[in-house]
Scaffold this motif. Structure first.
Motif, PDB file in Angstrom:
ATOM      1  N   THR A   3       1.129  -1.061  -0.122  1.00 21.30           N
ATOM      2  CA  THR A   3       0.042  -0.026  -0.069  1.00 21.30           C
ATOM      3  C   THR A   3       0.830   1.316   0.094  1.00 21.30           C
ATOM      4  OG1 THR A   3      -1.898  -1.001   1.132  1.00 21.30           O
ATOM      5  CG2 THR A   3      -1.700   1.181   1.176  1.00 21.30           C
ATOM      6  N   LEU A   5       0.491   5.548  -0.226  1.00 17.26           N
ATOM      7  CA  LEU A   5      -0.433   6.784   0.029  1.00 17.26           C
ATOM      8  C   LEU A   5      -0.141   7.601  -1.412  1.00 17.26           C
ATOM      9  CD1 LEU A   5      -0.227   8.052   3.592  1.00 17.26           C
ATOM     10  CD2 LEU A   5      -1.967   6.507   2.351  1.00 17.26           C
ATOM     11  N   ALA A  18      -5.324   5.841  -1.458  1.00 18.21           N
ATOM     12  CA  ALA A  18      -4.145   4.767  -1.057  1.00 18.21           C
ATOM     13  C   ALA A  18      -4.395   3.729  -2.260  1.00 18.21           C
ATOM     14  CB  ALA A  18      -4.453   4.100   0.135  1.00 18.21           C
ATOM     15  N   HIS A  20      -3.515  -0.018  -3.410  1.00 21.94           N
ATOM     16  CA  HIS A  20      -3.184  -1.087  -2.978  1.00 21.94           C
ATOM     17  C   HIS A  20      -2.790  -2.235  -3.997  1.00 21.94           C
ATOM     18  CE1 HIS A  20      -5.113   0.205   0.846  1.00 21.94           C
ATOM     19  NE2 HIS A  20      -6.044   0.718   0.106  1.00 21.94           N
ATOM     20  N   HIS A  34     -15.918   6.237  -2.951  1.00 22.97           N
ATOM     21  CA  HIS A  34     -16.622   6.018  -1.331  1.00 22.97           C
ATOM     22  C   HIS A  34     -18.056   6.671  -1.292  1.00 22.97           C
ATOM     23  CE1 HIS A  34     -15.786  10.377  -0.554  1.00 22.97           C
ATOM     24  NE2 HIS A  34     -14.682  10.296  -0.956  1.00 22.97           N
ATOM     25  N   ASN A  39     -14.518   8.441   3.208  1.00 22.45           N
ATOM     26  CA  ASN A  39     -13.257   8.544   2.651  1.00 22.45           C
ATOM     27  C   ASN A  39     -12.458   7.571   2.200  1.00 22.45           C
ATOM     28  OD1 ASN A  39     -12.416   7.620   5.207  1.00 22.45           O
ATOM     29  ND2 ASN A  39     -13.201   9.335   5.962  1.00 22.45           N
ATOM     30  N   TYR A  41     -10.378   5.488   3.838  1.00 24.47           N
ATOM     31  CA  TYR A  41      -9.712   4.349   4.842  1.00 24.47           C
ATOM     32  C   TYR A  41     -10.896   4.021   5.588  1.00 24.47           C
ATOM     33  CZ  TYR A  41      -9.371   9.197   7.007  1.00 24.47           C
ATOM     34  OH  TYR A  41      -9.620  10.358   7.631  1.00 24.47           O
ATOM     35  N   THR A  42     -12.182   4.149   5.297  1.00 28.27           N
ATOM     36  CA  THR A  42     -13.398   3.786   5.826  1.00 28.27           C
ATOM     37  C   THR A  42     -14.299   2.707   4.908  1.00 28.27           C
ATOM     38  OG1 THR A  42     -14.567   5.681   5.318  1.00 28.27           O
ATOM     39  CG2 THR A  42     -13.423   5.646   7.675  1.00 28.27           C
ATOM     40  N   ARG A  46     -11.592   0.091   2.773  1.00 26.53           N
ATOM     41  CA  ARG A  46     -10.673  -0.703   4.072  1.00 26.53           C
ATOM     42  C   ARG A  46     -10.796  -1.885   3.675  1.00 26.53           C
ATOM     43  NH1 ARG A  46      -8.855   2.248   8.608  1.00 26.53           N
ATOM     44  NH2 ARG A  46      -7.716   0.967   9.880  1.00 26.53           N
TER      45      ARG A  46
END
Length: 274
Positions: A3, A5, A18, A20, A34, A39, A41-42, A46
């Protein structure tokens, strides 16, 4: 998975995300859009990448400029979902697709949750070579309307006419970027964004006949059928659409993340022969 950023340039505010990548060979890539005020990271951004990278799928999850409700970035200037427009969100998805294309993934899989699902239908119509679309509780979209029989009380909560007039008055007074309270989620919004929101969100059902790629449409059984019309979408979709209603599951897949990830993984593996 690996991963990193990343920052994606736009015409003004850069967006962050991000990327991956599988530890082994990469055979495909996916864009993740999203949900509103969420966002990178949720939610699915995620819990999906660790599963999909094992299939060889690289995943780009990124913030639209309208991420979260309110935020600051590199100054004290307010940014975020309270100021978003549909045109900005559509452009952000396009910027992210261009970022992936520059890295050799010209036609990624598209996945979108909730408002990101509505936006993904517009994106796929504009990018007809998309190999597959995953709708995760995609909303109905289209012009905002009151739904008195809905099980969820969101947005204007029965006050659409009054809030619309308030927003119009604020814009007319030169206060379009000032915030107004909303009685339901997402609680605060700028007057300009409110007026944009009620007319410009992509219409998921109207766009469905133009989508020719394979589609997986998921909804939790605790979600409102009218607001998240997976079956209705499948009935008019221009390509093959598989619907999966997940038992004991809410809009955010709380406690059902692994199950939903498995559904997406298995469908992509079967559909794209991964």
């Amino acid at each position: 998975m690996k991963t990193q950023l990343v920052t994606i340039e736009t015409n003004d505010i850069p967006i962050d995300g991000a990327f991956h990548e599988p530890d082994g060979e990469t055979c495909a890539a996916a864009l993740y859009f999203h949900g509103n005020t969420m966002n990178f990271y949720t939610g699915g951004a995620r819990f999906l990448p660790p599963v999909l990278t094992k299939l060889g799928i690289a995943v780009l999850a990124f913030n639209r400029r309208g991420h979260d409700i309110l935020t600051t970035r590199a100054s004290r200037a307010a940014e975020g979902g309270a100021f978003q427009t549909s045109a900005q969100a559509i452009a952000d998805n396009r910027y992210a697709a261009q970022w992936l294309a520059a890295r050799g993934f010209a036609n990624p899989i598209v996945m979108g949750h909730s408002n990101g699902g509505m936006l993904s239908t517009r994106h796929v119509v504009d990018h007809p070579n998309t190999p597959a679309l995953v709708l995760l509780s995609a909303g109905r979209g289209g012009p905002q309307r009151e739904t008195p029989n809905a099980t969820e009380k969101l947005f204007a909560v029965g006050k659409l006419d009054a809030l619309t007039q308030q927003a119009r008055d604020m814009v007319a007074a030169g206060k379009g970027r000032e915030l107004m309270f909303m009685p339901g989620w997402w609680y605060v919004i700028s007057a300009e964004s409110f007026l944009d929101r009620i007319v410009s969100v992509p219409d998921t059902i109207a766009l469905a006949p133009q989508i020719k790629c394979p589609v997986l449409a998921i909804r939790g059984d605790k979600e409102d059928v009218d607001r998240y019309p997976a079956e209705e979408f499948a009935a008019v979709c221009g390509g093959k659409c598989e619907v999966n209603i997940v038992e004991n599951c809410d809009h955010f897949y709380n406690g059902r993340e692994a199950h939903v990830a498995g559904i997406v993984r298995d469908w992509l593996a079967k559909t794209l022969k991964l």
